[in-house]
Design a protein around this motif. Structure first.
Motif, PDB file in Angstrom:
ATOM      1  N   ALA A   1       4.597  24.429   8.679  1.00  0.00           N
ATOM      2  CA  ALA A   1       5.013  23.148   8.111  1.00  0.00           C
ATOM      3  C   ALA A   1       6.405  22.760   8.618  1.00  0.00           C
ATOM      4  N   ASP A   2       7.203  23.758   8.960  1.00  0.00           N
ATOM      5  CA  ASP A   2       8.526  23.485   9.503  1.00  0.00           C
ATOM      6  C   ASP A   2       8.392  23.133  10.990  1.00  0.00           C
ATOM      7  N   GLY A   3       8.331  21.848  11.272  1.00  0.00           N
ATOM      8  CA  GLY A   3       8.086  21.394  12.630  1.00  0.00           C
ATOM      9  C   GLY A   3       9.114  21.840  13.646  1.00  0.00           C
ATOM     10  N   SER A   4      10.332  22.140  13.172  1.00  0.00           N
ATOM     11  CA  SER A   4      11.377  22.527  14.108  1.00  0.00           C
ATOM     12  C   SER A   4      11.089  23.892  14.721  1.00  0.00           C
ATOM     13  N   LYS A   5      10.296  24.717  14.022  1.00  0.00           N
ATOM     14  CA  LYS A   5       9.990  26.048  14.545  1.00  0.00           C
ATOM     15  C   LYS A   5       8.811  26.003  15.512  1.00  0.00           C
ATOM     16  N   SER A   6       7.803  25.241  15.150  1.00  0.00           N
ATOM     17  CA  SER A   6       6.576  25.248  15.945  1.00  0.00           C
ATOM     18  C   SER A   6       6.599  24.191  17.039  1.00  0.00           C
ATOM     19  N   GLY A   7       7.498  23.219  16.904  1.00  0.00           N
ATOM     20  CA  GLY A   7       7.494  22.114  17.844  1.00  0.00           C
ATOM     21  C   GLY A   7       6.326  21.177  17.610  1.00  0.00           C
ATOM     22  N   GLN A   8       5.618  21.381  16.517  1.00  0.00           N
ATOM     23  CA  GLN A   8       4.452  20.575  16.180  1.00  0.00           C
ATOM     24  C   GLN A   8       4.745  19.798  14.905  1.00  0.00           C
ATOM     25  N   GLU A   9       4.323  18.592  14.896  1.00  0.00           N
ATOM     26  CA  GLU A   9       4.441  17.809  13.678  1.00  0.00           C
ATOM     27  C   GLU A   9       3.091  17.254  13.301  1.00  0.00           C
ATOM     28  N   ALA A  10       2.956  17.004  12.024  1.00  0.00           N
ATOM     29  CA  ALA A  10       1.710  16.427  11.523  1.00  0.00           C
ATOM     30  C   ALA A  10       2.026  15.117  10.827  1.00  0.00           C
ATOM     31  N   ILE A  11       1.023  14.289  10.729  1.00  0.00           N
ATOM     32  CA  ILE A  11       1.172  13.094   9.909  1.00  0.00           C
ATOM     33  C   ILE A  11       0.470  13.378   8.591  1.00  0.00           C
ATOM     34  N   HIS A  12       1.158  13.073   7.519  1.00  0.00           N
ATOM     35  CA  HIS A  12       0.598  13.283   6.192  1.00  0.00           C
ATOM     36  C   HIS A  12       0.247  11.930   5.599  1.00  0.00           C
ATOM     37  N   VAL A  13      -0.977  11.778   5.187  1.00  0.00           N
ATOM     38  CA  VAL A  13      -1.417  10.527   4.582  1.00  0.00           C
ATOM     39  C   VAL A  13      -1.835  10.809   3.148  1.00  0.00           C
ATOM     40  N   GLU A  14      -1.319  10.014   2.254  1.00  0.00           N
ATOM     41  CA  GLU A  14      -1.625  10.201   0.846  1.00  0.00           C
ATOM     42  C   GLU A  14      -1.878   8.834   0.228  1.00  0.00           C
ATOM     43  N   LYS A  15      -2.962   8.723  -0.480  1.00  0.00           N
ATOM     44  CA  LYS A  15      -3.330   7.423  -1.038  1.00  0.00           C
ATOM     45  C   LYS A  15      -3.944   7.578  -2.415  1.00  0.00           C
ATOM     46  N   GLU A  16      -3.400   6.858  -3.351  1.00  0.00           N
ATOM     47  CA  GLU A  16      -4.000   6.815  -4.669  1.00  0.00           C
ATOM     48  C   GLU A  16      -4.741   5.496  -4.778  1.00  0.00           C
ATOM     49  N   TRP A  17      -6.062   5.587  -4.775  1.00  0.00           N
ATOM     50  CA  TRP A  17      -6.875   4.375  -4.763  1.00  0.00           C
ATOM     51  C   TRP A  17      -6.820   3.690  -6.111  1.00  0.00           C
ATOM     52  N   GLY A  18      -6.760   2.402  -6.057  1.00  0.00           N
ATOM     53  CA  GLY A  18      -6.578   1.624  -7.275  1.00  0.00           C
ATOM     54  C   GLY A  18      -7.875   1.311  -8.000  1.00  0.00           C
ATOM     55  N   TYR A  19      -7.691   0.675  -9.106  1.00  0.00           N
ATOM     56  CA  TYR A  19      -8.776   0.384 -10.044  1.00  0.00           C
ATOM     57  C   TYR A  19      -9.934  -0.366  -9.405  1.00  0.00           C
ATOM     58  N   PHE A  20      -9.625  -1.288  -8.498  1.00  0.00           N
ATOM     59  CA  PHE A  20     -10.682  -2.150  -7.974  1.00  0.00           C
ATOM     60  C   PHE A  20     -11.314  -1.635  -6.684  1.00  0.00           C
ATOM     61  N   SER A  21     -10.815  -0.517  -6.203  1.00  0.00           N
ATOM     62  CA  SER A  21     -11.432   0.042  -5.009  1.00  0.00           C
ATOM     63  C   SER A  21     -12.664   0.854  -5.406  1.00  0.00           C
ATOM     64  N   SER A  22     -13.443   1.230  -4.402  1.00  0.00           N
ATOM     65  CA  SER A  22     -14.645   2.009  -4.696  1.00  0.00           C
ATOM     66  C   SER A  22     -14.291   3.455  -5.030  1.00  0.00           C
ATOM     67  N   ARG A  23     -12.997   3.832  -4.807  1.00  0.00           N
ATOM     68  CA  ARG A  23     -12.565   5.198  -5.124  1.00  0.00           C
ATOM     69  C   ARG A  23     -11.644   5.181  -6.341  1.00  0.00           C
ATOM     70  N   ASP A  24     -11.955   4.354  -7.251  1.00  0.00           N
ATOM     71  CA  ASP A  24     -11.159   4.101  -8.438  1.00  0.00           C
ATOM     72  C   ASP A  24     -10.457   5.350  -8.982  1.00  0.00           C
ATOM     73  N   GLY A  25      -9.143   5.318  -8.957  1.00  0.00           N
ATOM     74  CA  GLY A  25      -8.353   6.368  -9.596  1.00  0.00           C
ATOM     75  C   GLY A  25      -8.343   7.691  -8.871  1.00  0.00           C
TER      76      GLY A  25
END
Ligand SMILES: [Zn+2]
Length: 74
Positions: free
Chosen positions: A18-42
């Protein structure tokens, strides 16, 4: 996804510190809390992608992400 101090790419399964400075690798982290009106409600979803998988993902975009150069390095 996170596993201890490692990040595992949800798409290809590549594992790196997870420490990108050691591995020279970075990741993108995506986090989403779907809202009431989406098909993934809550439902909260999250995933991580390595840089390669991120590149392949955005190559399918109609419009590429905007780039902004960081002028200050911490
Ligand atoms: Zn990957």
């Amino acid at each position: 996804m996170r596993q201890g101090k490692n990040i595992i790419c949800n798409r290809c399964g590549k594992r790196f510190a997870a420490d990108g400075s050691k591995s020279g690798q970075e990741a993108i982290h995506v986090e989403k809390e779907w809202g009431y009106f989406s098909s993934r409600d809550g439902i909260r979803q999250m995933f991580d992608l390595c840089e390669n998988c991120y590149d392949e993902w955005i190559s399918s975009f109609r419009f590429l992400p905007e780039n902004q150069e960081e002028t200050e390095f911490l």
